[in-house]
Design a protein around this motif. Structure first.
Motif, PDB file in Angstrom:
ATOM      1  N   SER A  84       0.834  -1.212   0.000  1.00  0.00           N
ATOM      2  CA  SER A  84       0.000   0.000   0.000  1.00  0.00           C
ATOM      3  C   SER A  84       0.865   1.257   0.000  1.00  0.00           C
ATOM      4  CB  SER A  84      -0.913   0.022   1.228  1.00  0.00           C
ATOM      5  OG  SER A  84      -1.825  -1.042   1.169  1.00  0.00           O
ATOM      6  N   TYR A  85       1.920   1.231   0.798  1.00  0.00           N
ATOM      7  CA  TYR A  85       2.818   2.390   0.865  1.00  0.00           C
ATOM      8  C   TYR A  85       3.428   2.668  -0.511  1.00  0.00           C
ATOM      9  CZ  TYR A  85       6.417   5.598   2.462  1.00  0.00           C
ATOM     10  OH  TYR A  85       7.197   6.715   2.639  1.00  0.00           O
ATOM     11  N   LEU A  86       3.905   1.618  -1.182  1.00  0.00           N
ATOM     12  CA  LEU A  86       4.513   1.791  -2.502  1.00  0.00           C
ATOM     13  C   LEU A  86       3.505   2.306  -3.523  1.00  0.00           C
ATOM     14  CD1 LEU A  86       6.756  -1.404  -2.600  1.00  0.00           C
ATOM     15  CD2 LEU A  86       7.533   0.970  -2.426  1.00  0.00           C
ATOM     16  N   LEU A  87       2.279   1.816  -3.460  1.00  0.00           N
ATOM     17  CA  LEU A  87       1.244   2.296  -4.382  1.00  0.00           C
ATOM     18  C   LEU A  87       0.915   3.762  -4.140  1.00  0.00           C
ATOM     19  CD1 LEU A  87      -1.219  -0.729  -4.503  1.00  0.00           C
ATOM     20  CD2 LEU A  87       0.115   0.199  -6.403  1.00  0.00           C
ATOM     21  N   GLU A  88       0.829   4.145  -2.875  1.00  0.00           N
ATOM     22  CA  GLU A  88       0.476   5.530  -2.534  1.00  0.00           C
ATOM     23  C   GLU A  88       1.609   6.512  -2.780  1.00  0.00           C
ATOM     24  OE1 GLU A  88      -0.968   5.616   1.509  1.00  0.00           O
ATOM     25  OE2 GLU A  88      -2.417   4.024   1.090  1.00  0.00           O
ATOM     26  N   ASN A  89       2.855   6.090  -2.551  1.00  0.00           N
ATOM     27  CA  ASN A  89       3.982   7.018  -2.592  1.00  0.00           C
ATOM     28  C   ASN A  89       4.907   6.841  -3.792  1.00  0.00           C
ATOM     29  OD1 ASN A  89       3.720   8.445   0.138  1.00  0.00           O
ATOM     30  ND2 ASN A  89       3.555   6.287   0.676  1.00  0.00           N
ATOM     31  N   GLY A  90       4.855   5.683  -4.430  1.00  0.00           N
ATOM     32  CA  GLY A  90       5.695   5.445  -5.600  1.00  0.00           C
ATOM     33  C   GLY A  90       7.166   5.245  -5.297  1.00  0.00           C
ATOM     34  N   SER A  91       7.517   5.202  -4.031  1.00  0.00           N
ATOM     35  CA  SER A  91       8.915   4.982  -3.652  1.00  0.00           C
ATOM     36  C   SER A  91       8.959   4.340  -2.271  1.00  0.00           C
ATOM     37  CB  SER A  91       9.682   6.307  -3.635  1.00  0.00           C
ATOM     38  OG  SER A  91       9.158   7.153  -2.643  1.00  0.00           O
TER      39      SER A  91
END
Length: 144
Positions: A84-91
């Protein structure tokens, strides 16, 4: 003699689980919990690699019922949080973020062959930018 320490640690992990209701976390600021969690993670990795002795396995099974879980709720929740973090922040999160520390541990285990293929596949399939996660030749934090 060496298994005396092993059994002492197994009893400590069991006591922690009984007292706290959860497995000790290897990625925490509490040094006792981190030590116990790291030891338990190493035992699980050794089991996956078939390097535990019969005596060690007997100690784990008798002292810590349920000590070995493949993809348990704690690991799965952390992996989903990372996804979820990667999807929301892209990094990836900052190095001080607990998710970054957790992923560092998972990456190290994967590169040594101790994470378990189903966990490696889960991260590759569900975490944006980590399709080569765990590959020996892959950069540690290649996103894209």
């Amino acid at each position: 003699m060496a298994n005396n320490k092993f059994e002492t640690l197994a009893v400590a992990v069991s006591g922690y689980k009984e007292k706290c209701g959860s497995w000790p976390n290897p990625v925490t600021t509490d040094m006792v919990e981190a030590s116990l969690g790291g030891w338990l993670s190493e035992c699980r990795a050794a089991f996956d690699a078939d390097t535990l002795s019969v005596e060690q396995l007997e100690i784990l099974n008798s002292r810590i019922p349920g000590w070995y879980t493949k993809v348990g709720p704690t690991w799965e929740n952390r992996a989903k949080t990372l996804s979820s973090y990667l999807l929301e922040n892209g990094s990836l999160p900052d190095r001080s973020h607990w998710l970054h520390q957790w992923l560092t541990v998972q990456s190290g285990l994967a590169r040594c062959g101790f994470l378990g293929q189903e966990k490696v596949q889960w991260i590759r399939n569900h975490c944006l930018g980590l399709s080569d996660f765990g590959a020996p030749s892959a950069p540690l934090w290649k996103i894209g």
